[in-house]
Design a protein around this motif. Structure first.
Motif, PDB file in Angstrom:
ATOM      1  N   THR A 254       0.855  -1.194   0.000  1.00 40.51           N
ATOM      2  CA  THR A 254       0.000   0.000   0.000  1.00 40.51           C
ATOM      3  C   THR A 254       0.893   1.249   0.000  1.00 40.51           C
TER       4      THR A 254
ATOM      5  N   GLU B  34       1.157   5.336   0.731  1.00 41.31           N
ATOM      6  CA  GLU B  34       0.552   6.435   1.488  1.00 41.31           C
ATOM      7  C   GLU B  34       1.168   7.765   1.043  1.00 41.31           C
TER       8      GLU B  34
ATOM      9  N   TYR C 273      -3.816   6.771   2.664  1.00 42.02           N
ATOM     10  CA  TYR C 273      -3.747   5.741   1.611  1.00 42.02           C
ATOM     11  C   TYR C 273      -3.973   6.361   0.248  1.00 42.02           C
TER      12      TYR C 273
END
Length: 310
Positions: free
Chosen positions: A33, A35, A40
């Motif tokens: 993921t 950021e 996010y």
């Protein structure tokens, strides 16, 4: 010159750091993921990626492969108040990396506790016999409940298996005695049924034997009666023929008739149950002499009949 060299080293170092921060290689089976300023932004899938360093950063490295969790043993009270020791295993896979990273804290711990709680719920609603015998139904119920509960976390629970359900030792001994008594009961029932069937077959056999014996006696009696009837017919015919021969003056017929009666009389003496010893003049000449005397008497009788008739 020295300052230029120092700045060159610094720039080179910063370039390496920037490249290191900007170039991301994601391994197969994982998703990262991304950021931006702590929020996010996107998800990097397996392969080569480039991002703006210092503004973007890698948030969570999420394992996307199917994983296995061992459910530790726990005591569960069944519907009929039996205490059971239960353990199991859970198979799950992350389908959405962002949800798995940000919707739940300590993902594996959450899945494990959710599974243990539902094991107590499902087994607590069942009797002991159902808990021990309906393992597939328990697994199916657990899978439905846990999979539905973990869907918001971006998970797919593929399987839940109960590895062992252990009742207390005293309950196990009681169940063993019950099973032994049930088996002995079935064995006694089978023995009684076999004995009953054997007695029925024996009675049927005896009945059939009696019927066959009666039919045999009836057939033998019929045969004996038929034989006596034929013998009587033969004797009557022989007597008629001898009588006709005597009336016609045939002396050989008289000799045959007297000799037959003589032999029959000796036979009756010999077959008598009270007769042990029989002393008779058995010489052939004696019998022939008697026959000759009888023949002479018959001749005289015949001669008188002829004279009287003339």
């Amino acid at each position: 010159m020295e300052s230029t060299l120092i700045w060159s080293v610094i720039v080179a170092f910063l370039a390496i750091v920037i490249v290191r921060k900007a170039v991301i290689i994601v391994r197969q089976g994982y998703e990262y993921t991304v950021e931006r300023f702590g929020k996010y932004s996107t998800t990097f899938r397996p392969g080569f990626h480039v991002m703006v360093p210092f503004i973007n950063r890698i948030g969570q490295r999420v394992n996307m492969m199917e994983r296995v969790l061992d459910v530790p043993s726990q005591e569960v009270i069944s519907k009929d108040n039996a205490v059971l020791t239960v353990d199991g295993v859970v198979f799950f896979q992350v389908l959405d990396a962002a949800k798995a990273a940000y919707e739940v804290f300590r993902l594996e711990h959450a899945v494990l506790n959710l599974t243990m709680t539902n094991i107590r719920t499902v087994l607590g609603s069942m009797d002991l016999d159902d808990a021990l015998s309906k393992r597939d139904m328990i697994n199916a119920q657990l899978l439905d409940v846990v999979d539905e509960a973990t869907t918001p976390w971006g998970l797919k629970v593929t399987r839940i298996e109960i590895k062992d359900i252990s009742p207390p030792m005293d309950l196990v001994n009681a169940m063993a005695r019950q099973m032994k008594a049930e088996r002995e009961k079935r064995a006694n029932i089978l023995d009684a049924e076999g004995f009953r069937q054997a007695e029925i077959l024996k009675a049927e056999g005896e009945k059939q034997a009696i019927v066959l014996d009666a039919e045999g006696r009836r057939e033998a009696a019929f045969r004996d009666a038929e034989a006596r009837e034929r013998l009587a017919q033969a004797e009557a015919k022989a007597t008629t023929m001898v009588s006709e021969a005597i009336a016609a003056g045939d002396l050989q017929a008289i000799n045959y008739f007297v000799a037959q009666k003589y032999v029959d009389a000796l036979k009756e003496f010999a077959l008598s149950p009270n007769q042990k010893t029989l002393l008779l003049p058995m010489e052939t000449t004696g019998i022939l002499g008697s026959l000759a005397g009888i023949t002479e008497i018959a001749k005289a009788a015949l001669a008188d009949n002829k004279t009287g008739g003339s």
